[in-house]
Write an enzyme that holds these catalytic residues in place. Structure first.
Site, PDB file in Angstrom:
ATOM      1  N   ASP A 104      -0.187 -40.486 -15.811  1.00 36.77           N
ATOM      2  CA  ASP A 104      -0.325 -40.318 -14.288  1.00 36.77           C
ATOM      3  C   ASP A 104       0.105 -41.852 -13.624  1.00 36.77           C
ATOM      4  O   ASP A 104      -0.228 -43.112 -14.194  1.00 36.77           O
ATOM      5  CB  ASP A 104      -1.537 -40.043 -13.971  1.00 36.77           C
ATOM      6  CG  ASP A 104      -1.921 -38.677 -14.439  1.00 36.77           C
ATOM      7  OD1 ASP A 104      -0.809 -38.053 -14.370  1.00 36.77           O
ATOM      8  OD2 ASP A 104      -2.977 -38.426 -14.406  1.00 36.77           O
TER       9      ASP A 104
HETATM   10  N1  URA Z   1      -4.504 -36.803 -18.727  1.00 36.77           N
HETATM   11  C1  URA Z   1      -4.520 -37.170 -17.375  1.00 36.77           C
HETATM   12  O1  URA Z   1      -5.076 -36.522 -16.636  1.00 36.77           O
HETATM   13  N2  URA Z   1      -3.854 -37.918 -16.955  1.00 36.77           N
HETATM   14  C2  URA Z   1      -2.794 -38.612 -17.755  1.00 36.77           C
HETATM   15  O2  URA Z   1      -2.096 -39.769 -17.481  1.00 36.77           O
HETATM   16  C3  URA Z   1      -2.900 -38.444 -19.008  1.00 36.77           C
HETATM   17  C4  URA Z   1      -3.624 -37.378 -19.810  1.00 36.77           C
END
Ligand code: URA
Length: 233
Positions: A104
């Site tokens: 993310d």
């Molecule tokens: N899980 C999440 O919620 N975000 C990420 O970036 C990776 C795993």
């Protein structure tokens, strides 16, 4: 077989135009002989090439580890926001690099970039289950019920089922989570399903490959083929 000017522009920091100029000036040898024709063909994996008297190493594919800072998109290109590829040194930009797996925008830590499509495909293939470890900072400590729910494969609020995962509570509000799959916002959604909230998320490792602690946020380094393959160990 590949053209000499193209070979030099992908294997060195030279642009195609600079490579052409160097070749015409006689600064390049192939298998011990000077070659002044930029369109001359060579066998990339076996040719011995020198540039200004120095051997040019041949990399069929590049594998790069990046310590992703927060606020950076985990895609190759975006017209509006900085991406993980924008953080790489110029010399790697002529390769068509992409992140093998996404984080993310606000997640930090280990991202692997490559131009090897098979490698990325292998790493992300659901059947491979390459484990990914994350350091998670929560709004409150992970309790025993959360650890059990993760271990037995919990159901997200929208009904989606997760594979069994490991949640190891640490001191305070931190935990280390190991996943064997990569659903959208997975860790955030898993903790939300347990009534908790993820404040910060940092990827520590993928398979047998750990984030190099000497890489500051935004820094990257090239991996040897052997290091890159430890993802599958
Ligand atoms: N899980 C999440 O919620 N975000 C990420 O970036 C990776 C795993």
């Amino acid at each position: 077989m590949e053209r000499l000017d193209k070979y030099l522009s992908t294997q060195t920091t030279l642009t195609r135009r600079e490579a052409t100029a160097k070749i015409r000036r006689g600064a390049v040898t192939v298998n011990g002989k000077p070659v002044r024709d930029p369109s001359a063909k060579l066998e990339p994996s076996s040719a011995e090439v020198t540039l200004d008297g120095q051997a040019v190493s041949y990399f069929k594919y590049l594998y790069i580890m990046l310590n992703k800072p927060s606020g950076i998109l985990c895609v190759s290109r975006d017209p509006h926001a900085p991406t993980v590829v924008d953080l790489l040194p110029d010399e790697w930009r002529s390769r068509h690099l992409f992140p093998a797996g996404r984080l993310d925008k606000d997640t930090t830590g280990m991202v692997l970039l490559t131009d090897d499509g098979d490698y990325a495909h292998r790493m992300l293939a659901p059947k491979k289950h390459v484990p990914k470890r994350y350091l998670v900072t929560l709004s409150h400590p992970a309790d025993a019920a959360t650890v059990d729910a993760f271990a037995s494969g919990l159901t997200l609020r929208d009904g989606e089922r997760c594979l069994p995962a490991v949640c190891e509570p640490l001191e305070g509000n931190a935990a280390v989570v190991t996943l064997h799959e990569g659903k959208y916002h997975q860790i955030k959604r898993m903790f939300a399903a347990c009534g908790n909230h993820v404040e910060a998320l940092h990827r520590l490792s993928m398979g047998g490959l750990e984030l190099d602690p000497s890489l500051a946020p935004g820094e990257s380094k090239m991996l040897s083929n052997q290091e890159a393959m430890t993802v599958f160990l």
